[in-house]
Scaffold this motif. Sequence first.
Motif, short mmCIF file in Angstrom:
data_model
loop_
_atom_site.label_atom_id
_atom_site.label_comp_id
_atom_site.label_asym_id
_atom_site.label_seq_id
_atom_site.Cartn_x
_atom_site.Cartn_y
_atom_site.Cartn_z
N ARG A 80 0.83 -1.21 0.00
CA ARG A 80 0.00 0.00 0.00
C ARG A 80 0.86 1.26 0.00
O ARG A 80 0.55 2.24 -0.68
CB ARG A 80 -0.94 0.02 1.22
CG ARG A 80 -1.97 -1.09 1.21
CD ARG A 80 -3.23 -0.70 2.00
NE ARG A 80 -2.94 -0.31 3.36
CZ ARG A 80 -2.89 -1.15 4.39
NH1 ARG A 80 -3.06 -2.46 4.18
NH2 ARG A 80 -2.65 -0.71 5.61
N GLN A 82 3.90 1.51 -1.23
CA GLN A 82 4.49 1.63 -2.56
C GLN A 82 3.49 2.20 -3.55
O GLN A 82 3.85 2.99 -4.44
CB GLN A 82 4.98 0.26 -3.04
CG GLN A 82 5.71 0.30 -4.38
CD GLN A 82 7.02 1.05 -4.31
OE1 GLN A 82 7.96 0.60 -3.66
NE2 GLN A 82 7.09 2.20 -4.97
N THR A 83 2.21 1.83 -3.42
CA THR A 83 1.17 2.36 -4.29
C THR A 83 1.05 3.87 -4.13
O THR A 83 0.88 4.60 -5.12
CB THR A 83 -0.18 1.69 -3.99
OG1 THR A 83 -0.06 0.28 -4.21
CG2 THR A 83 -1.28 2.25 -4.88
N LEU A 85 3.44 5.93 -3.26
CA LEU A 85 4.63 6.54 -3.86
C LEU A 85 4.61 6.44 -5.38
O LEU A 85 5.17 7.30 -6.07
CB LEU A 85 5.89 5.86 -3.32
CG LEU A 85 6.11 5.92 -1.81
CD1 LEU A 85 7.44 5.26 -1.45
CD2 LEU A 85 6.07 7.35 -1.29
N ASP A 86 3.95 5.40 -5.91
CA ASP A 86 3.92 5.21 -7.36
C ASP A 86 2.92 6.12 -8.06
O ASP A 86 3.00 6.30 -9.28
CB ASP A 86 3.56 3.75 -7.69
CG ASP A 86 4.72 2.79 -7.42
OD1 ASP A 86 5.86 3.28 -7.29
OD2 ASP A 86 4.47 1.58 -7.32
N SER A 87 1.97 6.67 -7.31
CA SER A 87 0.94 7.50 -7.95
C SER A 87 0.70 8.78 -7.17
O SER A 87 -0.41 9.03 -6.69
CB SER A 87 -0.37 6.71 -8.06
OG SER A 87 -0.75 6.19 -6.78
N THR A 97 4.02 13.38 0.05
CA THR A 97 3.75 12.04 -0.45
C THR A 97 4.31 10.99 0.50
O THR A 97 3.65 9.99 0.81
CB THR A 97 4.38 11.86 -1.85
OG1 THR A 97 3.91 12.88 -2.72
CG2 THR A 97 4.01 10.50 -2.44
N GLY A 101 2.48 8.13 2.77
CA GLY A 101 2.88 6.73 2.75
C GLY A 101 3.03 6.16 4.15
O GLY A 101 2.52 5.08 4.46
N LEU A 143 12.51 2.48 1.42
CA LEU A 143 11.53 2.82 0.39
C LEU A 143 11.39 4.33 0.25
O LEU A 143 11.40 4.87 -0.87
CB LEU A 143 10.18 2.20 0.78
CG LEU A 143 9.13 2.04 -0.33
CD1 LEU A 143 9.62 1.08 -1.39
CD2 LEU A 143 7.82 1.54 0.27
N ARG A 146 14.64 6.00 -1.28
CA ARG A 146 14.71 5.86 -2.75
C ARG A 146 13.79 6.84 -3.43
O ARG A 146 14.12 7.43 -4.47
CB ARG A 146 14.35 4.43 -3.16
CG ARG A 146 15.43 3.40 -2.86
CD ARG A 146 15.21 2.13 -3.67
NE ARG A 146 13.93 1.51 -3.38
CZ ARG A 146 13.74 0.60 -2.44
NH1 ARG A 146 14.77 0.21 -1.68
NH2 ARG A 146 12.56 0.06 -2.24
N TYR A 147 12.60 7.03 -2.85
CA TYR A 147 11.65 7.96 -3.47
C TYR A 147 12.18 9.39 -3.42
O TYR A 147 12.17 10.12 -4.43
CB TYR A 147 10.31 7.87 -2.76
CG TYR A 147 9.28 8.84 -3.31
CD1 TYR A 147 8.62 8.57 -4.49
CD2 TYR A 147 9.00 10.03 -2.64
CE1 TYR A 147 7.69 9.46 -5.01
CE2 TYR A 147 8.08 10.93 -3.15
CZ TYR A 147 7.42 10.63 -4.34
OH TYR A 147 6.53 11.52 -4.85
#
Length: 263
Positions: A80, A82-83, A85-87, A97, A101, A143, A146-147
């Motif tokens: 969840r 990662q989702t 961060l991906d959008s 963001t 998360g 995580l 990296r973002y």
Amino acid sequence: MQYVPPMPQARPATRTTAQRHRVRQDLSAAAMRLFATKGYEGTTVDEIAAAAGVARRTFFRHFRSKEEAIFPDHDDTLVRVQTVLDSPDPAEHPLDTVCRGITEVLRMYAESPRDSVERYRLTREVPALREHEIASVARYDRLFTRYLLGHIDESAHRFGDDDPLLAEVAASAVVAAHNHVLRRWLRAGGKGDVEAQLDHAFEVIRATFSTGMRVGAPQEEAPAGIGEKPADGRGAEVIVTVTRTDASPAEVARAVERALKGI
């Protein structure tokens, strides 16, 4: 005779996901009960499986070890996060963001306050459980780092071949703020509006770390000037400050500010 359409059936994938979640929760509840009554060392995987009404092989389909059993939701929560961060919202600040998360992690605990309080007690008493929890927290930290690495103006925080510092510090600060608020809430028995407390901690994080991050798509090329020596001939300086491990986010921010001002 009037035709009555059949009731819609749940999709197999949905049923499988729900069943997996239920089995994991049952195993986790059984493990916590046994750890509380028999002790961690005195409890076996076979006993946990039997208490949950499943076979030993079923236990190992869901968990690799007995200490993992009391953390049934970390893997799903990581997905969840990662989702999120991906959008991201293109207009959203990258630090916001990341804060959204980590809020997913907080909600995982807040969904079951009683279980979370008991889990907290067990992790304080059993080193193996505490080490597993620390490893889980490190996954979120990596995580977020990296973002944020894709949203840093590195020229302002890096000289020569030094690794970027702001992304790691900011990501760790967000995780530390979350952990501070969560522990305080757990020590209070899971009472109070924990999300409101976390939002307050985020304000401190934003005020301290938002400078140097840009809104928009991740940068693909290093900005001009990285690796060049400053015009005054001096290298970049590193400031180190020390605070207590139980310091609040506000106290940490003040310590950093004093160090930067040379106080």
